[in-house]
Design a protein around this motif. Structure first.
Motif, PDB file in Angstrom:
ATOM      1  N   ASP A  92       0.843  -1.211   0.000  1.00  0.00           N
ATOM      2  CA  ASP A  92       0.000   0.000   0.000  1.00  0.00           C
ATOM      3  C   ASP A  92       0.870   1.249   0.000  1.00  0.00           C
ATOM      4  O   ASP A  92       0.370   2.362   0.096  1.00  0.00           O
ATOM      5  N   ASN A  93       2.183   1.079  -0.070  1.00  0.00           N
ATOM      6  CA  ASN A  93       3.077   2.238  -0.020  1.00  0.00           C
ATOM      7  C   ASN A  93       3.545   2.590  -1.431  1.00  0.00           C
ATOM      8  O   ASN A  93       4.418   1.925  -1.980  1.00  0.00           O
ATOM      9  N   PRO A  94       2.959   3.623  -2.032  1.00  0.00           N
ATOM     10  CA  PRO A  94       3.226   3.907  -3.442  1.00  0.00           C
ATOM     11  C   PRO A  94       4.637   4.405  -3.695  1.00  0.00           C
ATOM     12  O   PRO A  94       5.328   4.856  -2.791  1.00  0.00           O
ATOM     13  N   MET A  95       5.039   4.312  -4.959  1.00  0.00           N
ATOM     14  CA  MET A  95       6.406   4.687  -5.347  1.00  0.00           C
ATOM     15  C   MET A  95       6.430   5.993  -6.105  1.00  0.00           C
ATOM     16  O   MET A  95       5.442   6.384  -6.713  1.00  0.00           O
ATOM     17  N   ILE A  96       7.587   6.601  -6.120  1.00  0.00           N
ATOM     18  CA  ILE A  96       7.776   7.811  -6.920  1.00  0.00           C
ATOM     19  C   ILE A  96       8.189   7.390  -8.326  1.00  0.00           C
ATOM     20  O   ILE A  96       9.040   6.518  -8.492  1.00  0.00           O
ATOM     21  N   VAL A  97       7.576   8.012  -9.329  1.00  0.00           N
ATOM     22  CA  VAL A  97       7.944   7.706 -10.709  1.00  0.00           C
ATOM     23  C   VAL A  97       8.894   8.804 -11.201  1.00  0.00           C
ATOM     24  O   VAL A  97       8.608   9.992 -11.082  1.00  0.00           O
ATOM     25  N   HIS A  98      10.030   8.345 -11.730  1.00  0.00           N
ATOM     26  CA  HIS A  98      11.091   9.265 -12.148  1.00  0.00           C
ATOM     27  C   HIS A  98      11.092   9.415 -13.665  1.00  0.00           C
ATOM     28  O   HIS A  98      10.979   8.425 -14.379  1.00  0.00           O
ATOM     29  N   ILE A  99      11.254  10.659 -14.109  1.00  0.00           N
ATOM     30  CA  ILE A  99      11.268  10.899 -15.547  1.00  0.00           C
ATOM     31  C   ILE A  99      12.546  11.648 -15.949  1.00  0.00           C
ATOM     32  O   ILE A  99      13.218  12.248 -15.106  1.00  0.00           O
ATOM     33  N   ALA A 100      12.863  11.570 -17.251  1.00  0.00           N
ATOM     34  CA  ALA A 100      14.109  12.159 -17.740  1.00  0.00           C
ATOM     35  C   ALA A 100      13.896  13.534 -18.366  1.00  0.00           C
ATOM     36  O   ALA A 100      14.843  14.292 -18.550  1.00  0.00           O
ATOM     37  N   ARG A 101      12.663  13.837 -18.725  1.00  0.00           N
ATOM     38  CA  ARG A 101      12.316  15.124 -19.338  1.00  0.00           C
ATOM     39  C   ARG A 101      11.042  15.603 -18.676  1.00  0.00           C
ATOM     40  O   ARG A 101      10.098  14.816 -18.498  1.00  0.00           O
ATOM     41  N   ALA A 102      10.992  16.893 -18.360  1.00  0.00           N
ATOM     42  CA  ALA A 102       9.812  17.416 -17.672  1.00  0.00           C
ATOM     43  C   ALA A 102       8.543  17.122 -18.475  1.00  0.00           C
ATOM     44  O   ALA A 102       7.493  16.804 -17.909  1.00  0.00           O
ATOM     45  N   SER A 103       8.658  17.167 -19.806  1.00  0.00           N
ATOM     46  CA  SER A 103       7.451  16.970 -20.627  1.00  0.00           C
ATOM     47  C   SER A 103       6.875  15.557 -20.486  1.00  0.00           C
ATOM     48  O   SER A 103       5.709  15.325 -20.801  1.00  0.00           O
ATOM     49  N   ASP A 104       7.678  14.625 -19.976  1.00  0.00           N
ATOM     50  CA  ASP A 104       7.178  13.252 -19.797  1.00  0.00           C
ATOM     51  C   ASP A 104       6.136  13.120 -18.683  1.00  0.00           C
ATOM     52  O   ASP A 104       5.512  12.064 -18.560  1.00  0.00           O
ATOM     53  N   VAL A 105       5.923  14.172 -17.901  1.00  0.00           N
ATOM     54  CA  VAL A 105       4.838  14.084 -16.899  1.00  0.00           C
ATOM     55  C   VAL A 105       3.527  13.765 -17.578  1.00  0.00           C
ATOM     56  O   VAL A 105       2.648  13.150 -16.980  1.00  0.00           O
ATOM     57  N   ALA A 106       3.409  14.171 -18.828  1.00  0.00           N
ATOM     58  CA  ALA A 106       2.157  13.935 -19.567  1.00  0.00           C
ATOM     59  C   ALA A 106       1.851  12.441 -19.696  1.00  0.00           C
ATOM     60  O   ALA A 106       0.704  12.052 -19.886  1.00  0.00           O
ATOM     61  N   GLY A 167      13.705   4.417 -21.850  1.00  0.00           N
ATOM     62  CA  GLY A 167      12.604   4.743 -22.753  1.00  0.00           C
ATOM     63  C   GLY A 167      11.245   4.715 -22.083  1.00  0.00           C
ATOM     64  O   GLY A 167      10.215   4.700 -22.766  1.00  0.00           O
ATOM     65  N   SER A 168      11.236   4.706 -20.762  1.00  0.00           N
ATOM     66  CA  SER A 168       9.967   4.662 -20.024  1.00  0.00           C
ATOM     67  C   SER A 168      10.210   5.256 -18.640  1.00  0.00           C
ATOM     68  O   SER A 168      11.323   5.156 -18.110  1.00  0.00           O
ATOM     69  N   PRO A 169       9.195   5.876 -18.046  1.00  0.00           N
ATOM     70  CA  PRO A 169       9.364   6.372 -16.673  1.00  0.00           C
ATOM     71  C   PRO A 169       9.766   5.232 -15.737  1.00  0.00           C
ATOM     72  O   PRO A 169       9.401   4.074 -15.973  1.00  0.00           O
ATOM     73  N   VAL A 170      10.531   5.570 -14.715  1.00  0.00           N
ATOM     74  CA  VAL A 170      11.074   4.555 -13.805  1.00  0.00           C
ATOM     75  C   VAL A 170      10.509   4.740 -12.390  1.00  0.00           C
ATOM     76  O   VAL A 170      10.731   5.776 -11.765  1.00  0.00           O
ATOM     77  N   ALA A 171       9.754   3.738 -11.949  1.00  0.00           N
ATOM     78  CA  ALA A 171       9.223   3.767 -10.582  1.00  0.00           C
ATOM     79  C   ALA A 171      10.349   3.370  -9.643  1.00  0.00           C
ATOM     80  O   ALA A 171      10.986   2.335  -9.845  1.00  0.00           O
ATOM     81  N   ALA A 172      10.630   4.206  -8.658  1.00  0.00           N
ATOM     82  CA  ALA A 172      11.774   3.899  -7.785  1.00  0.00           C
ATOM     83  C   ALA A 172      11.593   4.422  -6.375  1.00  0.00           C
ATOM     84  O   ALA A 172      11.630   5.624  -6.148  1.00  0.00           O
ATOM     85  N   PRO A 173      11.416   3.525  -5.437  1.00  0.00           N
ATOM     86  CA  PRO A 173      11.544   3.925  -4.031  1.00  0.00           C
ATOM     87  C   PRO A 173      13.028   3.985  -3.680  1.00  0.00           C
ATOM     88  O   PRO A 173      13.878   3.671  -4.521  1.00  0.00           O
ATOM     89  N   SER A 174      13.343   4.371  -2.471  1.00  0.00           N
ATOM     90  CA  SER A 174      14.739   4.375  -2.049  1.00  0.00           C
ATOM     91  C   SER A 174      15.275   2.938  -2.069  1.00  0.00           C
ATOM     92  O   SER A 174      14.527   1.988  -1.849  1.00  0.00           O
TER      93      SER A 174
END
Ligand code: TXA
Ligand code: MG
Length: 371
Positions: A92-106, A167-174
């Motif tokens: 139940d503890n969600p992860m942060i998704v990391h992106i390489a370009r700000a525009s990838d938030v879309a 080539g894809s956003p990366v979900a990454a907890p610590s």
């Protein structure tokens, strides 16, 4: 601490990518420095291998400017589930998704509010995570079943290159086993994850040393869910209005896992006792001279009965240094076999002091004495 349920029998490839920095790249490209070029190329090859592992649904630990992350392709549900398993993290503890370009938030969230646009502009790449409504295509495993997603673009050349090549956003907890101090040096990630993940990219010491500020911008008033080096005033200055603070952050552990009630924190991860060193830990708060006196007294007392005592006392105003060294010191004291950690509280009126104190209090399981 529990080991990953599936054991640690994988062949983990460990690569040093500390040469892959903006600085080395500049030396190589602008000044034609051949040594720098060679080092950067080697690091780049390793990052390429790590990106391949992500594309195949594998797991990769990598440096960021805050703490090391343990990444999986955010759109590959199987890979994301493996992250929970390896970390021993509650699902139940969600992860942060990391992106390489700000525009990838879309790819992650359907539309950007004016606040988000300003914040992204001001703080990305950097240690600010934004929580906003998620796109339905993003697997629910990443977000712990919530309707929102946490996103950030790290300020670390190796991390950005890894995500870009994946080539894809990366979900990454610590990149720590759940409950252990967050890893701020390559060797910490290796210690926790060797044999349980595909690749570990080692990139030296993390510049910040505590995790990113988590800011919820999914509702009408932006709210800090986890304090970090970017404080509420920094955020307020950018969006031109006040920033709230999850009330659970002001508490003293009332909302820890089992007691979660009205004051349960809005970031699910904040409700767990966290960052726990193996040693017992006591935080002393009060005037500095009294804290120092009590620290010496308790140290002598405990050593007198054969306990090994470690002291965690940062200079009173050295908030940046405290953030930078906090998790590493906890791990060092564990390695030294310390039985009792005596820590001096930092001032919580400074926003970075407050952020470090949030970790310190949770590491101590809210074991605090006022002197
Ligand atoms: O600096 C960082 O943020 C590091 C590096 C690797 O980027 N990552 C990190 O991730 O600290 P993690 O998983 O250890 O912490 C993520 C925090 C947790 O407290 C989690 O509950 C919260 O963010 N979180 C994630 N998604 C959320 C959401 N949709 N709503 C509320 N809180 C969320
Ligand atoms: Mg964590």
């Amino acid at each position: 601490m529990s080991l990953p349920p599936d054991g640690r029998d994988m062949e983990t490839r460990i690569y040093d990518v500390s040469a892959f920095t903006e600085e080395t790249l500049r030396l190589a490209d602008l000044h034609g420095d051949r040594e720098a070029r060679r080092a950067a190329d080697e690091a780049l090859a390793a990052i390429g291998e790590a990106a391949d592992a992500l594309r195949r649904g594998g797991l990769v630990a990598f440096p960021t400017e805050t703490v090391y992350g343990l990444g999986a392709d955010a759109f590959c549900e199987g890979a994301v589930r493996k992250v929970y398993e390896v970390k021993g993290r509650p699902s139940d503890n969600p992860m942060i998704v990391h992106i390489a370009r700000a525009s990838d938030v879309a790819m992650l969230t359907p539309g950007l509010s004016p606040d988000m646009v300003r914040l992204i502009d001001a703080f990305w790449p950097g240690p600010l995570t934004l929580v906003a409504p998620k796109r339905p295509e993003l697997p629910g495993a990443v977000t712990g079943g919530l309707g929102t997603v946490a996103m950030r673009m790290p300020d670390c050349a190796a991390a950005v290159e890894l995500i870009r090549r994946a080539g894809s956003p990366v979900a990454a907890p610590s990149a720590n086993i759940s409950g252990r101090p967050s890893p701020t040096r390559g060797e910490h990630a290796v210690r926790d994850l060797d044999g349980a993940v595909d690749v570990i990219l080692v990139g030296g010491e993390c510049r910040v040393g505590i995790e990113s500020t988590v800011l919820d911008v999914s509702g009408p008033s932006p709210t800090v869910l986890r304090p970090g080096i970017i404080g509420p005033d920094d955020i307020a200055a950018v969006i031109g209005r006040e920033v709230g603070m999850d009330p659970a952050l002001r508490g003293r552990g009332e909302a820890l896992a089992d007691g979660a009630g009205a004051a349960a924190p809005k970031a699910p991860g904040m409700k767990y006792r966290h960052y726990a060193p193996k040693a017992e830990m006591l935080v002393l708060e009060g005037r500095r001279d009294r804290v120092e006196g009590e620290l010496s007294r308790l140290k002598a007392l405990n050593e007198g009965v054969g306990r090994k005592v470690g002291v965690l006392l940062f200079d009173e105003k050295a908030f940046v240094e405290a953030a930078h060294g906090f998790f590493a010191r906890l791990r060092e004291m564990d390695d030294e076999g310390v039985d009792l950690i005596l820590a001096g509280a930092l001032s919580e009126s400074d926003s970075l002091g407050f952020a470090v104190m949030n970790r310190m209090l949770r590491a101590a399981g809210y074991n605090v004495a006022r002197v």
